[in-house]
Design a protein around this motif. Sequence first.
Motif, PDB file in Angstrom:
ATOM      1  N   GLY A  96      -0.774   5.006   3.238  1.00 57.49           N
ATOM      2  CA  GLY A  96      -1.948   5.520   3.947  1.00 57.49           C
ATOM      3  C   GLY A  96      -2.120   4.863   5.306  1.00 57.49           C
ATOM      4  O   GLY A  96      -2.558   5.507   6.271  1.00 57.49           O
ATOM      5  N   SER A  97      -1.763   3.598   5.407  1.00 58.72           N
ATOM      6  CA  SER A  97      -1.980   2.873   6.664  1.00 58.72           C
ATOM      7  C   SER A  97      -1.211   3.524   7.804  1.00 58.72           C
ATOM      8  O   SER A  97      -1.735   3.704   8.904  1.00 58.72           O
ATOM      9  CB  SER A  97      -1.545   1.414   6.528  1.00 58.72           C
ATOM     10  OG  SER A  97      -2.194   0.824   5.430  1.00 58.72           O
ATOM     11  N   ASP A 201      -9.543  10.828   4.366  1.00 61.31           N
ATOM     12  CA  ASP A 201      -8.749   9.876   3.582  1.00 61.31           C
ATOM     13  C   ASP A 201      -8.991  10.166   2.106  1.00 61.31           C
ATOM     14  O   ASP A 201     -10.095   9.990   1.598  1.00 61.31           O
ATOM     15  CB  ASP A 201      -9.211   8.456   3.969  1.00 61.31           C
ATOM     16  CG  ASP A 201      -8.381   7.363   3.344  1.00 61.31           C
ATOM     17  OD1 ASP A 201      -7.760   7.607   2.295  1.00 61.31           O
ATOM     18  OD2 ASP A 201      -8.371   6.252   3.903  1.00 61.31           O
ATOM     19  N   TYR A 204      -8.158   8.068  -3.044  1.00 57.56           N
ATOM     20  CA  TYR A 204      -8.689   7.784  -4.395  1.00 57.56           C
ATOM     21  C   TYR A 204      -9.023   9.031  -5.210  1.00 57.56           C
ATOM     22  O   TYR A 204      -9.762   8.958  -6.188  1.00 57.56           O
ATOM     23  CB  TYR A 204      -9.950   6.900  -4.297  1.00 57.56           C
ATOM     24  CG  TYR A 204      -9.659   5.543  -3.713  1.00 57.56           C
ATOM     25  CD1 TYR A 204      -9.082   4.547  -4.491  1.00 57.56           C
ATOM     26  CD2 TYR A 204      -9.936   5.251  -2.375  1.00 57.56           C
ATOM     27  CE1 TYR A 204      -8.784   3.297  -3.954  1.00 57.56           C
ATOM     28  CE2 TYR A 204      -9.639   4.001  -1.833  1.00 57.56           C
ATOM     29  CZ  TYR A 204      -9.065   3.037  -2.632  1.00 57.56           C
ATOM     30  OH  TYR A 204      -8.759   1.813  -2.110  1.00 57.56           O
ATOM     31  N   SER A 232      -1.924   8.656  -0.114  1.00 61.74           N
ATOM     32  CA  SER A 232      -0.925   7.633  -0.391  1.00 61.74           C
ATOM     33  C   SER A 232      -0.703   7.521  -1.886  1.00 61.74           C
ATOM     34  O   SER A 232      -1.581   7.861  -2.679  1.00 61.74           O
ATOM     35  CB  SER A 232      -1.460   6.311   0.164  1.00 61.74           C
ATOM     36  OG  SER A 232      -0.797   5.220  -0.402  1.00 61.74           O
ATOM     37  N   SER A 234      -0.226   4.607  -3.110  1.00 63.78           N
ATOM     38  CA  SER A 234      -0.541   3.199  -3.389  1.00 63.78           C
ATOM     39  C   SER A 234      -1.464   3.037  -4.575  1.00 63.78           C
ATOM     40  O   SER A 234      -1.262   2.166  -5.418  1.00 63.78           O
ATOM     41  CB  SER A 234      -1.194   2.547  -2.168  1.00 63.78           C
ATOM     42  OG  SER A 234      -0.260   2.423  -1.132  1.00 63.78           O
ATOM     43  N   LYS A 235      -2.512   3.858  -4.617  1.00 64.49           N
ATOM     44  CA  LYS A 235      -3.481   3.718  -5.705  1.00 64.49           C
ATOM     45  C   LYS A 235      -3.127   4.668  -6.844  1.00 64.49           C
ATOM     46  O   LYS A 235      -3.231   4.308  -8.005  1.00 64.49           O
ATOM     47  CB  LYS A 235      -4.904   3.997  -5.203  1.00 64.49           C
ATOM     48  CG  LYS A 235      -5.226   3.412  -3.832  1.00 64.49           C
ATOM     49  CD  LYS A 235      -5.347   1.900  -3.815  1.00 64.49           C
ATOM     50  CE  LYS A 235      -5.302   1.406  -2.371  1.00 64.49           C
ATOM     51  NZ  LYS A 235      -5.809   0.093  -2.166  1.00 64.49           N
ATOM     52  N   ARG A 243       5.254   1.594  -0.708  1.00 65.22           N
ATOM     53  CA  ARG A 243       4.967   2.272   0.546  1.00 65.22           C
ATOM     54  C   ARG A 243       5.370   3.749   0.581  1.00 65.22           C
ATOM     55  O   ARG A 243       6.432   4.101   1.107  1.00 65.22           O
ATOM     56  CB  ARG A 243       5.615   1.549   1.744  1.00 65.22           C
ATOM     57  CG  ARG A 243       5.441   0.063   1.808  1.00 65.22           C
ATOM     58  CD  ARG A 243       4.000  -0.393   1.720  1.00 65.22           C
ATOM     59  NE  ARG A 243       3.145   0.198   2.725  1.00 65.22           N
ATOM     60  CZ  ARG A 243       1.865   0.512   2.497  1.00 65.22           C
ATOM     61  NH1 ARG A 243       1.306   0.296   1.331  1.00 65.22           N
ATOM     62  NH2 ARG A 243       1.153   1.045   3.443  1.00 65.22           N
TER      63      ARG A 243
HETATM   64  C1  LIG Z   1      -9.567   4.001   1.883  1.00 60.46           C
HETATM   65  C2  LIG Z   1      -8.188   3.487   2.084  1.00 60.46           C
HETATM   66  N1  LIG Z   1      -7.373   4.127   2.923  1.00 60.46           N
HETATM   67  C3  LIG Z   1      -6.131   3.677   3.173  1.00 60.46           C
HETATM   68  C4  LIG Z   1      -5.647   2.545   2.554  1.00 60.46           C
HETATM   69  C5  LIG Z   1      -4.258   2.074   2.876  1.00 60.46           C
HETATM   70  O1  LIG Z   1      -3.376   2.415   1.863  1.00 60.46           O
HETATM   71  P1  LIG Z   1      -1.838   2.060   1.852  1.00 60.46           P
HETATM   72  O2  LIG Z   1      -1.670   0.891   0.965  1.00 60.46           O
HETATM   73  O3  LIG Z   1      -1.186   3.262   1.254  1.00 60.46           O
HETATM   74  O4  LIG Z   1      -1.398   1.811   3.225  1.00 60.46           O
HETATM   75  C6  LIG Z   1      -6.462   1.841   1.659  1.00 60.46           C
HETATM   76  C7  LIG Z   1      -5.988   0.626   1.007  1.00 60.46           C
HETATM   77  O5  LIG Z   1      -6.714  -0.130   0.402  1.00 60.46           O
HETATM   78  C8  LIG Z   1      -7.773   2.326   1.406  1.00 60.46           C
HETATM   79  O6  LIG Z   1      -8.599   1.734   0.555  1.00 60.46           O
END
Ligand SMILES: Cc1ncc(COP(=O)(O)O)c(C=O)c1O
Length: 388
Positions: A96-97, A201, A204, A232, A234-235, A243
């Motif tokens: 996501g970053s 975004d 979640y 992403s 990630s979660k 990544r």
């Molecule tokens: C709301 C939100 N957006 C983006 C990210 C970034 O996610 P990533 O780890 O995929 O870069 C996070 C990570 O905690 C997040 O909480």
Amino acid sequence: MSVERFARKELLSIGGASATRVALDPIPGLINLGAGDPDFDQPRFIAEAVYKAMLEGHTHYAFGGDPEFKAAIAEYYKKFNVDVDPQTQVIVTSGGSQGIFQAFAAILNPGDEIIILDPAYQGYNQPAAYFGAKIVRAKMMKDRNGLFRPDVDNIRSVVTERTKALVICNPENPAGCVYTKEEVEGIAELAVEKDFIVIDDEIYTEFIWGGRKYYPMITQPGMLERTIIVSSFSKTFAWTGCRAGYIVAGPELAGLINRVPVGICSVPVAFQKAGVEALKRGWSFVDEMRKAYQERIEYCVKRMNEIPGVRCPYPEGAFYLFPDISEFGVPSAKLCDGLFREEKLRIVPGTTYGTNAEGHVRLALVAPIKTLEDAMDRFERYVKKLTK
Ligand SMILES: Cc1ncc(COP(=O)(O)O)c(C=O)c1O
């Protein structure tokens, strides 16, 4: 000689990473509920899919992202009744970053205004500052349950001629609300009326509680050309270190974002192949995580509310608690600092997410119940000292 004379000027105004997003050397006895890094182990079949892909020779360039991965992402959106063309609407990003950075890079010019809610995930601030944009905060408002929610009137009141975009996160981190149909519609109508982009975004969306429903922004009238979804794995798949993420947007916006010169897609192809497997076979794992999070939320909200002076609403989505601790009359940063020093419990001050969230702290429920029991004991012990 100072290195500053070589620097891009915007970088000089940006501080380092926030304290909670810096890896710590192991501290014996520390309970870290700071960063939202899920504690679940990656299912073996995902790791094996990476290995298999490499053995099969998926080790070459995948310009613009692996088509099979993009197709699997597009397929996933059917779940939300969103039609996505994998070729023209999906951009693979390294989490996501990177998605946030690329989205901002595509649309922000120095001096443009970008509206970020208050409170909001802190990871939007530095990329916006890097592109020289002016960050304008729109206060969220608390509902009857004490949850911060988006407020369309507050957003409207900060829109100007220079507003380029609004960033939302649905479900919200740290606030924990899931946007209602009316909130999504109200924001969409404002975006169309004032002609700005919504960066949505959605990291979640797999973690929504209490039967609430997720309403996508991109399918609202006029929003296909105005929405940039950032998401992403990630979660969703507890995959923070691997990544993988993506952007979904209307074809025109996606074309613009694709022009951002980030070079070759930065998710290793083998991980993109594993992403396909995760989207096919990872859902029972996601179910297990959901169950565990729900149990953790139940337990911790109850424990928090039993502590005099703490008001802790149930989150509607994501896996954070954002209790109100204002009755202790201590700045949230000081409280977190004290907890860290005296009880070895790491949580995040509300002010990390905006001044509107002073009097709150964020706890990421990324530890098993047993550890959370210990964390709640430590929290309780510490705040009881504050009231003596
Ligand atoms: C709301 C939100 N957006 C983006 C990210 C970034 O996610 P990533 O780890 O995929 O870069 C996070 C990570 O905690 C997040 O909480």
